[in-house]
Design an enzyme around this catalytic site. Sequence first.
Site, PDB file in Angstrom:
ATOM      1  N   HIS A  94      83.146  46.049  16.291  1.00  0.00           N
ATOM      2  CA  HIS A  94      83.079  46.274  17.736  1.00  0.00           C
ATOM      3  C   HIS A  94      83.884  47.495  18.172  1.00  0.00           C
ATOM      4  O   HIS A  94      83.851  47.858  19.349  1.00  0.00           O
ATOM      5  CB  HIS A  94      83.577  45.035  18.490  1.00  0.00           C
ATOM      6  CG  HIS A  94      82.623  43.889  18.440  1.00  0.00           C
ATOM      7  ND1 HIS A  94      82.897  42.640  18.993  1.00  0.00           N
ATOM      8  CD2 HIS A  94      81.381  43.778  17.900  1.00  0.00           C
ATOM      9  CE1 HIS A  94      81.871  41.836  18.797  1.00  0.00           C
ATOM     10  NE2 HIS A  94      80.943  42.500  18.131  1.00  0.00           N
ATOM     11  N   HIS A 124      72.430  40.933  13.416  1.00  0.00           N
ATOM     12  CA  HIS A 124      71.441  40.021  13.979  1.00  0.00           C
ATOM     13  C   HIS A 124      70.367  39.631  12.961  1.00  0.00           C
ATOM     14  O   HIS A 124      69.729  38.588  13.123  1.00  0.00           O
ATOM     15  CB  HIS A 124      70.813  40.640  15.230  1.00  0.00           C
ATOM     16  CG  HIS A 124      71.701  40.546  16.431  1.00  0.00           C
ATOM     17  ND1 HIS A 124      71.309  39.973  17.617  1.00  0.00           N
ATOM     18  CD2 HIS A 124      72.995  40.936  16.610  1.00  0.00           C
ATOM     19  CE1 HIS A 124      72.308  40.022  18.487  1.00  0.00           C
ATOM     20  NE2 HIS A 124      73.335  40.611  17.894  1.00  0.00           N
TER      21      HIS A 124
END
Length: 330
Positions: A246, A125
């Site tokens: 992930h 991010h």
Amino acid sequence: MASPTSVSAVVAPPSFSASLRRRIKIPATFLRSPSSAFYFGPTFPTASYSTHTSVAVGDHNWNRRGLVFTATLPFLIPLYESLDSVSVKAAESISNNEYSKLLKDEIRKVVPKGRAAGVLRLVFHDAGTFDINDNSGGMNGSIIYELERAENAGLKGPVKIIQKAKSVVEAIKPVSWADLIAVAGAEAVSLCGGPTIPVALGRVDSKDEDPDGKLPLETLGASALKESFRRKGLSTQELVALTGAHTLGSKGFGDPDVFDNSYFKILLKKPWKSGGMSGMVGLPSDRALAEDEECLSWITKYAENQNLFFEDFEKAYIKLVNSGAKWRSL
């Protein structure tokens, strides 16, 4: 722009003369009143001291202690300047390798496996705002100004965790948020059994937040995802490799605390098509990759060869954390 370096810039201390009065405690007997000024000029102010022997200096009386202090002042100045530069010399004395090891060690002390996924998400991010078209955003520590944005929900925790390491390291040598986050993500991967990723140091933090709306949405289809990553200078192969992160966390891809190639193996099975709880596996963007022919080719390769995944993830991660970074000048 300078090349990346593992050396963090050290700011020189303020000049001694500007802060001398603040840092040298003048004996009370030298002062005429609490508001008196202490002069270092060629002419002394008139002063009379009934409790000490005074001597004449020009047309003024000056107490012996004042003369002694004045005589010793040229020797005190170098002493105080030396004390003021202790922290600078300490920072310069630590080698690049020692500094890097210190940073990694302190991060490992505060990041448990159960929080590794959140720390790694922090990297994506911060760096994920990069736009190759105007060279904006990127790995610059601006995430600390962007924690109230909806897409960054849940990242305050990881920031607080690694801030503990930052405090310890900065007692010895400065570290930018950008460097700290980049190294923390790499250590999170290694801590959970993934590859050991070398991270260059020397990034400079942004003083402002990055433009909003630069992160790819979780609801994007494969074509939109590939285009989004292309604008960040990342290929389809790098998109797939990085999305393999992930495998950590609670998205349903194997052990949440183990970094391996389970993500790709499960994507090939497409469990969401069977309904039930299996339909909760992954994000819409994960499922979209498995339906794209180009992405599926890389998913298959990584599912069959974990070493290849590790190699490609390492390369893509280094590229990601260098994207948009500004580096200290030597």
